[in-house]
Design a protein around this motif. Sequence first.
Motif, PDB file in Angstrom:
ATOM      1  N   ALA A   1       0.827  -1.074   0.011  1.00 45.78           N
ATOM      2  CA  ALA A   1       0.051   0.016   0.021  1.00 45.78           C
ATOM      3  C   ALA A   1       0.855   1.060  -0.038  1.00 45.78           C
ATOM      4  O   ALA A   1       2.126   1.205   0.331  1.00 45.78           O
ATOM      5  CB  ALA A   1      -0.682   0.006   1.315  1.00 45.78           C
ATOM      6  N   ALA A   2       0.349   2.416  -0.493  1.00 43.09           N
ATOM      7  CA  ALA A   2       1.077   3.659  -0.422  1.00 43.09           C
ATOM      8  C   ALA A   2       1.638   3.980   0.879  1.00 43.09           C
ATOM      9  O   ALA A   2       0.919   3.550   2.023  1.00 43.09           O
ATOM     10  CB  ALA A   2       0.177   4.957  -0.941  1.00 43.09           C
ATOM     11  N   PRO A   3       2.919   4.717   0.990  1.00 48.03           N
ATOM     12  CA  PRO A   3       3.434   4.886   2.392  1.00 48.03           C
ATOM     13  C   PRO A   3       2.248   5.664   2.989  1.00 48.03           C
ATOM     14  O   PRO A   3       1.712   6.593   2.798  1.00 48.03           O
ATOM     15  CB  PRO A   3       4.536   5.498   1.935  1.00 48.03           C
ATOM     16  CG  PRO A   3       5.087   5.343   0.634  1.00 48.03           C
ATOM     17  CD  PRO A   3       3.900   4.992  -0.032  1.00 48.03           C
TER      18      PRO A   3
ATOM     19  N   GLY B   1       8.157  11.269   2.025  1.00 48.49           N
ATOM     20  CA  GLY B   1       9.271  10.690   2.407  1.00 48.49           C
ATOM     21  C   GLY B   1      10.685  10.865   2.164  1.00 48.49           C
ATOM     22  O   GLY B   1      11.348  10.295   2.649  1.00 48.49           O
ATOM     23  N   ARG B   2      10.863  11.808   1.094  1.00 47.98           N
ATOM     24  CA  ARG B   2      12.151  12.132   0.881  1.00 47.98           C
ATOM     25  C   ARG B   2      13.205  12.566   1.840  1.00 47.98           C
ATOM     26  O   ARG B   2      14.433  11.926   1.804  1.00 47.98           O
ATOM     27  CB  ARG B   2      12.054  13.051  -0.556  1.00 47.98           C
ATOM     28  CG  ARG B   2      11.107  12.949  -1.547  1.00 47.98           C
ATOM     29  CD  ARG B   2      10.958  11.478  -1.869  1.00 47.98           C
ATOM     30  NE  ARG B   2      10.395  11.399  -3.488  1.00 47.98           N
ATOM     31  CZ  ARG B   2       9.821  10.278  -3.860  1.00 47.98           C
ATOM     32  NH1 ARG B   2       9.951   9.064  -3.014  1.00 47.98           N
ATOM     33  NH2 ARG B   2       9.368  10.182  -4.910  1.00 47.98           N
ATOM     34  N   ASP B   3      12.609  13.209   2.866  1.00 45.74           N
ATOM     35  CA  ASP B   3      13.542  13.644   3.858  1.00 45.74           C
ATOM     36  C   ASP B   3      14.000  12.363   4.540  1.00 45.74           C
ATOM     37  O   ASP B   3      15.400  12.355   5.034  1.00 45.74           O
ATOM     38  CB  ASP B   3      13.002  14.643   4.858  1.00 45.74           C
ATOM     39  CG  ASP B   3      12.623  16.055   4.367  1.00 45.74           C
ATOM     40  OD1 ASP B   3      13.365  16.241   3.015  1.00 45.74           O
ATOM     41  OD2 ASP B   3      11.998  16.850   4.726  1.00 45.74           O
ATOM     42  N   ALA B   4      13.090  11.465   4.912  1.00 41.40           N
ATOM     43  CA  ALA B   4      13.572  10.025   5.492  1.00 41.40           C
ATOM     44  C   ALA B   4      14.644   9.452   4.512  1.00 41.40           C
ATOM     45  O   ALA B   4      15.430   8.761   5.389  1.00 41.40           O
ATOM     46  CB  ALA B   4      12.198   9.355   5.844  1.00 41.40           C
TER      47      ALA B   4
ATOM     48  N   GLY C   1       5.275  -2.998 -10.568  1.00 43.63           N
ATOM     49  CA  GLY C   1       6.131  -2.131 -11.216  1.00 43.63           C
ATOM     50  C   GLY C   1       6.019  -0.693 -10.984  1.00 43.63           C
ATOM     51  O   GLY C   1       6.599   0.350 -11.298  1.00 43.63           O
ATOM     52  N   SER C   2       4.900  -0.431  -9.741  1.00 44.62           N
ATOM     53  CA  SER C   2       4.521   0.964  -9.547  1.00 44.62           C
ATOM     54  C   SER C   2       5.493   1.726  -8.864  1.00 44.62           C
ATOM     55  O   SER C   2       5.383   2.952  -8.700  1.00 44.62           O
ATOM     56  CB  SER C   2       3.055   1.091  -9.187  1.00 44.62           C
ATOM     57  OG  SER C   2       3.032   0.268  -7.963  1.00 44.62           O
ATOM     58  N   ARG C   3       6.338   1.133  -7.973  1.00 46.64           N
ATOM     59  CA  ARG C   3       7.132   1.776  -7.277  1.00 46.64           C
ATOM     60  C   ARG C   3       8.496   0.936  -7.398  1.00 46.64           C
ATOM     61  O   ARG C   3       8.725  -0.251  -7.175  1.00 46.64           O
ATOM     62  CB  ARG C   3       6.712   1.626  -5.784  1.00 46.64           C
ATOM     63  CG  ARG C   3       7.176   2.678  -4.677  1.00 46.64           C
ATOM     64  CD  ARG C   3       6.481   2.778  -3.483  1.00 46.64           C
ATOM     65  NE  ARG C   3       5.116   2.535  -3.490  1.00 46.64           N
ATOM     66  CZ  ARG C   3       4.329   2.016  -2.614  1.00 46.64           C
ATOM     67  NH1 ARG C   3       4.831   1.554  -1.645  1.00 46.64           N
ATOM     68  NH2 ARG C   3       3.118   2.118  -2.998  1.00 46.64           N
ATOM     69  N   VAL C   4       9.507   1.527  -7.486  1.00 46.25           N
ATOM     70  CA  VAL C   4      11.015   1.006  -7.674  1.00 46.25           C
ATOM     71  C   VAL C   4      12.006   1.857  -7.155  1.00 46.25           C
ATOM     72  O   VAL C   4      11.950   3.031  -6.910  1.00 46.25           O
ATOM     73  CB  VAL C   4      11.189   0.913  -9.237  1.00 46.25           C
ATOM     74  CG1 VAL C   4      10.960   2.130 -10.163  1.00 46.25           C
ATOM     75  CG2 VAL C   4      12.443  -0.032  -9.654  1.00 46.25           C
TER      76      VAL C   4
ATOM     77  N   VAL D   1      10.934   3.047   1.538  1.00 44.22           N
ATOM     78  CA  VAL D   1      10.170   3.135   0.321  1.00 44.22           C
ATOM     79  C   VAL D   1       8.762   2.499   0.233  1.00 44.22           C
ATOM     80  O   VAL D   1       7.943   2.921  -0.641  1.00 44.22           O
ATOM     81  CB  VAL D   1      11.119   2.992  -0.879  1.00 44.22           C
ATOM     82  CG1 VAL D   1      10.519   2.871  -2.324  1.00 44.22           C
ATOM     83  CG2 VAL D   1      12.385   3.788  -1.025  1.00 44.22           C
ATOM     84  N   PHE D   2       8.859   1.061   0.508  1.00 49.48           N
ATOM     85  CA  PHE D   2       8.010   0.382   0.329  1.00 49.48           C
ATOM     86  C   PHE D   2       6.697   0.229   1.054  1.00 49.48           C
ATOM     87  O   PHE D   2       5.570  -0.506   1.283  1.00 49.48           O
ATOM     88  CB  PHE D   2       8.111  -0.863  -0.213  1.00 49.48           C
ATOM     89  CG  PHE D   2       9.142  -0.825  -1.401  1.00 49.48           C
ATOM     90  CD1 PHE D   2       8.529  -0.920  -2.802  1.00 49.48           C
ATOM     91  CD2 PHE D   2      10.655  -0.858  -1.225  1.00 49.48           C
ATOM     92  CE1 PHE D   2       9.234  -0.898  -3.942  1.00 49.48           C
ATOM     93  CE2 PHE D   2      11.230  -0.696  -2.568  1.00 49.48           C
ATOM     94  CZ  PHE D   2      10.605  -0.686  -3.919  1.00 49.48           C
ATOM     95  N   ALA D   3       7.131   0.590   2.741  1.00 50.59           N
ATOM     96  CA  ALA D   3       6.205   0.466   3.527  1.00 50.59           C
ATOM     97  C   ALA D   3       5.956   1.871   4.408  1.00 50.59           C
ATOM     98  O   ALA D   3       5.304   1.771   5.395  1.00 50.59           O
ATOM     99  CB  ALA D   3       6.452  -0.890   4.940  1.00 50.59           C
ATOM    100  N   GLY D   4       6.665   2.807   3.905  1.00 46.64           N
ATOM    101  CA  GLY D   4       6.220   4.127   4.543  1.00 46.64           C
ATOM    102  C   GLY D   4       7.080   4.252   6.122  1.00 46.64           C
ATOM    103  O   GLY D   4       6.544   5.303   6.625  1.00 46.64           O
TER     104      GLY D   4
END
Length: 385
Positions: free
Chosen positions: A13-15, A21-24, A343-346, A376-379
Amino acid sequence: MAMTTTDHHRTPAAPRAADDGRDALQQILDDAVAAGITGITLRVRDEHGAWTGAAGHGDWEGATGAPPIDGHVRIGSSTKTFIATLALSLVAEGRIALDDPVGPVLPDLELDPRVSLRMLLQHTSGIFNHTGEYYPDGSVVPGIPATTAGREWVEHRFDDHDPRDLARLALSRPARFEPGTDWSYSNTNYVIARLLVEALTGETVAAAMERRIISPLGLTGTLQPTTQTDVPAPHARAGFRIEEDGAQQIIDVTRQNPSWISSGGDMISTARDLQTFLRALMGGQLLPPALREEMLTPRPTPIPGSGYGLGVFVEDLGAHGTVVTHHGGAAGHGALMAITPDGSRVMTGTMNYVDDAGLSLAVPFQRLSQSLVRAVFAGEAPAQG
């Protein structure tokens, strides 16, 4: 945690974080450098768009600035995903079946007749690892002088190793278990897969890789070098620390002959190319749907929450679904690869560091990859302190 064959259909699911989340992510990169990794770059593409980040330096002396975002690195065991895809393309053409024995194609190796292509690609053959076997009780049975051999490996890093000789060395040692009865990671499985590809195609593995994957996808920064020693520019430097008479010395090992690891980890690529490759693989451009399903069907491994398909790990993120990964390291260079099955998140990345015989950066490497996958994949935000 054992995973069913349907787990790999789930996409995280989306983070949950309110921001992107870029700062993290940047904090994780900075923390990795603080933990001893010399330099790192990262590429992420998700519902928030594309992002790149970097931390550290392109060399251990801090003289070259940040590592290049799309610099070339030796990708280590991330090579296995490419080799598995190459072998499965031959299955798609009917040249061999996944459960066919490999022995008749490579009669000179005198393989156990039970060993199949599936077992090679999934690490269930039981074949000894030519770079050394590590057992649960802490004992080690050495193979060729790999990076764990320290000075010996550094002094012989330009030696040529014939892949058949590597395979024969491994096959001369007792098998770790009966074929198909257990799981154990062995670089030799992929050396034999390389020899199988070459026997079935009549081409070198480099030519087959170029024709079937690199050229069709336009991977301009990707090479299957086999014995070539150079890494194309731009690139960060790879180091190896040795100790003699109480004094430490760092040797530049960017140039080396990668035939010691062969197709278990010899390729060179960039974060951009790795992302293109993963998206094409998950998007069905390289394999038909049935074989892609086989590739993503995991077998349980001793690693909690992680199974191994054919050339890929399939990691269980619980409520956040599954993610397909295969990171790699190769004597001072490393790569990160992770993608959702749709492929939606890489996420892809490159690393440069100073390796040593004690593999002192193995734990920071593992923590880094786990933190980035979770972010990236679990927020999940990185741990503090």
